[in-house]
Scaffold this motif. Structure first.
Motif, PDB file in Angstrom:
ATOM      1  N   GLU A  44       0.830  -1.207   0.000  1.00 56.92           N
ATOM      2  CA  GLU A  44       0.000   0.000   0.000  1.00 56.92           C
ATOM      3  C   GLU A  44       0.867   1.262   0.000  1.00 56.92           C
ATOM      4  O   GLU A  44       2.063   1.227   0.303  1.00 56.92           O
ATOM      5  N   ARG A  45       0.183   2.372  -0.295  1.00 54.87           N
ATOM      6  CA  ARG A  45       0.845   3.678  -0.371  1.00 54.87           C
ATOM      7  C   ARG A  45       0.156   4.624   0.616  1.00 54.87           C
ATOM      8  O   ARG A  45      -1.077   4.734   0.601  1.00 54.87           O
ATOM      9  N   VAL A  46       0.946   5.274   1.478  1.00 55.72           N
ATOM     10  CA  VAL A  46       0.352   6.171   2.487  1.00 55.72           C
ATOM     11  C   VAL A  46       0.921   7.593   2.344  1.00 55.72           C
ATOM     12  O   VAL A  46       2.117   7.769   2.099  1.00 55.72           O
ATOM     13  N   LEU A  47       0.050   8.562   2.516  1.00 57.54           N
ATOM     14  CA  LEU A  47       0.456   9.971   2.520  1.00 57.54           C
ATOM     15  C   LEU A  47       0.440  10.456   3.966  1.00 57.54           C
ATOM     16  O   LEU A  47      -0.571  10.308   4.659  1.00 57.54           O
ATOM     17  N   ILE A  48       1.554  11.031   4.411  1.00 65.59           N
ATOM     18  CA  ILE A  48       1.622  11.539   5.792  1.00 65.59           C
ATOM     19  C   ILE A  48       1.674  13.063   5.729  1.00 65.59           C
ATOM     20  O   ILE A  48       2.661  13.659   5.267  1.00 65.59           O
ATOM     21  N   VAL A  49       0.610  13.678   6.179  1.00 64.80           N
ATOM     22  CA  VAL A  49       0.460  15.132   6.046  1.00 64.80           C
ATOM     23  C   VAL A  49       1.049  15.803   7.285  1.00 64.80           C
ATOM     24  O   VAL A  49       0.672  15.471   8.404  1.00 64.80           O
ATOM     25  N   GLY A  50       1.975  16.750   7.083  1.00 67.73           N
ATOM     26  CA  GLY A  50       2.651  17.383   8.218  1.00 67.73           C
ATOM     27  C   GLY A  50       3.518  16.357   8.921  1.00 67.73           C
ATOM     28  O   GLY A  50       3.419  16.156  10.127  1.00 67.73           O
ATOM     29  N   LEU A  92      10.113  12.496   0.879  1.00 68.64           N
ATOM     30  CA  LEU A  92       9.728  13.677   1.658  1.00 68.64           C
ATOM     31  C   LEU A  92       9.620  14.879   0.729  1.00 68.64           C
ATOM     32  O   LEU A  92      10.472  15.085  -0.136  1.00 68.64           O
ATOM     33  N   ILE A  93       8.563  15.655   0.931  1.00 70.03           N
ATOM     34  CA  ILE A  93       8.313  16.818   0.076  1.00 70.03           C
ATOM     35  C   ILE A  93       8.134  18.041   0.970  1.00 70.03           C
ATOM     36  O   ILE A  93       7.372  17.984   1.947  1.00 70.03           O
ATOM     37  N   GLN A  94       8.826  19.127   0.628  1.00 66.63           N
ATOM     38  CA  GLN A  94       8.564  20.366   1.354  1.00 66.63           C
ATOM     39  C   GLN A  94       7.465  21.132   0.629  1.00 66.63           C
ATOM     40  O   GLN A  94       7.583  21.409  -0.576  1.00 66.63           O
ATOM     41  N   GLY A  95       6.376  21.436   1.332  1.00 69.55           N
ATOM     42  CA  GLY A  95       5.276  22.143   0.680  1.00 69.55           C
ATOM     43  C   GLY A  95       4.180  22.495   1.658  1.00 69.55           C
ATOM     44  O   GLY A  95       4.200  22.079   2.819  1.00 69.55           O
ATOM     45  N   ASP A  96       3.234  23.258   1.166  1.00 69.56           N
ATOM     46  CA  ASP A  96       2.095  23.712   1.961  1.00 69.56           C
ATOM     47  C   ASP A  96       0.944  22.724   1.789  1.00 69.56           C
ATOM     48  O   ASP A  96       0.357  22.618   0.708  1.00 69.56           O
ATOM     49  N   ALA A 109      -4.147   5.287   1.794  1.00 68.97           N
ATOM     50  CA  ALA A 109      -4.395   5.802   3.141  1.00 68.97           C
ATOM     51  C   ALA A 109      -3.707   7.152   3.330  1.00 68.97           C
ATOM     52  O   ALA A 109      -2.685   7.427   2.702  1.00 68.97           O
ATOM     53  N   VAL A 110      -4.298   7.974   4.192  1.00 66.20           N
ATOM     54  CA  VAL A 110      -3.686   9.266   4.550  1.00 66.20           C
ATOM     55  C   VAL A 110      -3.664   9.376   6.070  1.00 66.20           C
ATOM     56  O   VAL A 110      -4.635   9.021   6.740  1.00 66.20           O
ATOM     57  N   LEU A 111      -2.551   9.867   6.589  1.00 71.25           N
ATOM     58  CA  LEU A 111      -2.406  10.040   8.037  1.00 71.25           C
ATOM     59  C   LEU A 111      -2.265  11.532   8.350  1.00 71.25           C
ATOM     60  O   LEU A 111      -1.413  12.219   7.777  1.00 71.25           O
ATOM     61  N   PHE A 112      -3.131  12.016   9.249  1.00 71.37           N
ATOM     62  CA  PHE A 112      -3.090  13.429   9.666  1.00 71.37           C
ATOM     63  C   PHE A 112      -2.789  13.454  11.166  1.00 71.37           C
ATOM     64  O   PHE A 112      -3.716  13.546  11.979  1.00 71.37           O
ATOM     65  N   ASN A 113      -1.542  13.323  11.551  1.00 76.73           N
ATOM     66  CA  ASN A 113      -1.221  13.367  12.985  1.00 76.73           C
ATOM     67  C   ASN A 113      -0.812  14.767  13.382  1.00 76.73           C
ATOM     68  O   ASN A 113       0.199  15.301  12.886  1.00 76.73           O
ATOM     69  N   GLY A 122      -7.327  24.366   8.588  1.00 71.95           N
ATOM     70  CA  GLY A 122      -7.434  22.909   8.802  1.00 71.95           C
ATOM     71  C   GLY A 122      -8.434  22.269   7.856  1.00 71.95           C
ATOM     72  O   GLY A 122      -8.240  21.134   7.412  1.00 71.95           O
ATOM     73  N   ALA A 123      -9.507  22.977   7.537  1.00 71.67           N
ATOM     74  CA  ALA A 123     -10.535  22.416   6.651  1.00 71.67           C
ATOM     75  C   ALA A 123      -9.958  22.210   5.249  1.00 71.67           C
ATOM     76  O   ALA A 123     -10.183  21.165   4.623  1.00 71.67           O
ATOM     77  N   ALA A 124      -9.205  23.186   4.767  1.00 69.84           N
ATOM     78  CA  ALA A 124      -8.599  23.056   3.429  1.00 69.84           C
ATOM     79  C   ALA A 124      -7.603  21.908   3.423  1.00 69.84           C
ATOM     80  O   ALA A 124      -7.540  21.129   2.462  1.00 69.84           O
ATOM     81  N   CYS A 125      -6.851  21.772   4.501  1.00 68.46           N
ATOM     82  CA  CYS A 125      -5.848  20.702   4.592  1.00 68.46           C
ATOM     83  C   CYS A 125      -6.525  19.335   4.512  1.00 68.46           C
ATOM     84  O   CYS A 125      -6.094  18.451   3.756  1.00 68.46           O
ATOM     85  N   LEU A 126      -7.613  19.175   5.284  1.00 65.73           N
ATOM     86  CA  LEU A 126      -8.322  17.888   5.281  1.00 65.73           C
ATOM     87  C   LEU A 126      -8.911  17.611   3.898  1.00 65.73           C
ATOM     88  O   LEU A 126      -8.681  16.546   3.304  1.00 65.73           O
ATOM     89  N   ARG A 127      -9.644  18.579   3.385  1.00 63.28           N
ATOM     90  CA  ARG A 127     -10.342  18.409   2.093  1.00 63.28           C
ATOM     91  C   ARG A 127      -9.361  18.096   0.962  1.00 63.28           C
ATOM     92  O   ARG A 127      -9.535  17.156   0.196  1.00 63.28           O
ATOM     93  N   GLU A 128      -8.279  18.889   0.900  1.00 57.68           N
ATOM     94  CA  GLU A 128      -7.322  18.736  -0.201  1.00 57.68           C
ATOM     95  C   GLU A 128      -6.627  17.378  -0.162  1.00 57.68           C
ATOM     96  O   GLU A 128      -6.503  16.708  -1.183  1.00 57.68           O
ATOM     97  N   ASN A 129      -6.184  16.985   1.028  1.00 56.39           N
ATOM     98  CA  ASN A 129      -5.395  15.757   1.095  1.00 56.39           C
ATOM     99  C   ASN A 129      -6.243  14.503   1.007  1.00 56.39           C
ATOM    100  O   ASN A 129      -5.741  13.451   0.618  1.00 56.39           O
ATOM    101  N   LEU A 130      -7.540  14.628   1.323  1.00 59.61           N
ATOM    102  CA  LEU A 130      -8.430  13.481   1.104  1.00 59.61           C
ATOM    103  C   LEU A 130      -8.557  13.195  -0.387  1.00 59.61           C
ATOM    104  O   LEU A 130      -8.855  12.073  -0.786  1.00 59.61           O
ATOM    105  N   ARG A 131      -8.313  14.199  -1.212  1.00 55.59           N
ATOM    106  CA  ARG A 131      -8.355  13.994  -2.671  1.00 55.59           C
ATOM    107  C   ARG A 131      -7.247  13.057  -3.131  1.00 55.59           C
ATOM    108  O   ARG A 131      -7.296  12.500  -4.236  1.00 55.59           O
TER     109      ARG A 131
END
Ligand SMILES: C[S@@+](CC[C@H](N)C(=O)[O-])C[C@H]1O[C@@H](n2cnc3c(N)ncnc32)[C@H](O)[C@@H]1O
Length: 222
Positions: A44-50, A92-96, A109-113, A122-131
């Motif tokens: 599997e592939r996981v995105l770790i936000v922040g 690892l990616i540096q970005g907003d 999967a996406v992890l928002f810890n 926070g709403a934009a972060c959740l919405r965007e990364n769920l995409r």
């Protein structure tokens, strides 16, 4: 104090050298539970936000591919120092993270810890990364939230002036952040600090007509 990327860059460059030795220790049980709930499988592939200093990276099972995003070069340098990790491919990616930084629909999967209470929007972060999720993909959020219907007291507002200075907002509610996201909330468990921290599992709904099941969406303490 209003949270901004500019301030976050400054404050997290100050946190970076001491983060793992201080506050980060407190988060270990919630972090472990979040990873357990995400239930990553080899292939599997996981995105770790922040992704921060990358504390979650060694918890990823072997055979999983991970992409971590963070705004702060100082925090990312700490994460980079953990690499390579045997059996895991990590980028690892540096970005907003208020804007999607990866290909849409590519992740299982996406992890928002500890990011939704830190990032300015926070709403934009959740919405965007769920995409980033494939249809039906899952996400786990470990963070502190006010109860959905709890009153925001003057004391908390005042405390928040201090906490935002140190890089975190203590007045956010998950139901506000998730408003408009096409997700089902599958679990919403109390975690640290008497349930002020939550571990939340959501699933991206495959088609927009699928009925949402906002089970446990009402956060109460305990
Ligand atoms: C409290 S730390 C949590 C780090 C990590 N997720 C953890 O669990 O330890 C919050 C992180 O969010 C990052 N951050 C703040 N604003 C951001 C933004 N706009 N985009 C991406 N990362 C951001 C900070 O640099 C910091 O590393």
């Amino acid at each position: 104090m209003k949270m901004t990327n500019r301030w976050n860059r400054i404050i997290y460059s100050l946190w970076a050298p001491v983060y793992d030795r201080t506050v980060n220790r407190f988060f270990t049980p919630g972090r472990k539970r979040a990873m357990e709930m995400l239930a990553l499988q080899p292939g599997e592939r996981v995105l770790i936000v922040g992704v921060g200093t990358g504390t979650d990276l060694p918890l990823i099972p072997e055979g999983v591919e991970a992409v971590g995003i963070d705004l702060s070069p100082a925090m990312l340098a700490r994460a980079q120092a953990r690499l390579p990790l045997p059996g895991r491919e990590v980028t690892l990616i540096q970005g907003d993270a208020q804007q999607l930084q990866v290909e849409e629909g590519r992740f299982d999967a996406v992890l928002f810890n500890l990011i939704l209470s830190v990032i300015p929007d926070g709403a934009a972060c959740l919405r965007e990364n769920l995409r980033a999720l494939k249809p039906g993909g899952r996400a786990v959020i470990f963070d502190k939230f006010l109860p959905d219907d709890g009153k925001l007291s003057l004391g908390r507002r005042l405390l928040n002036l201090g906490s935002t200075f140190f890089g975190t907002d203590i007045t956010r509610r998950f139901n506000h952040l998730a408003d408009g996201c096409h997700i089902a909330i599958l679990k919403n468990e109390p975690s640290l600090a008497g349930g002020a921290y939550r571990v939340i599992l959501v699933r991206s709904l495959e088609n927009k007509n699928e009925r949402e099941t906002p089970v446990y969406s009402n956060i109460s303490r305990g």
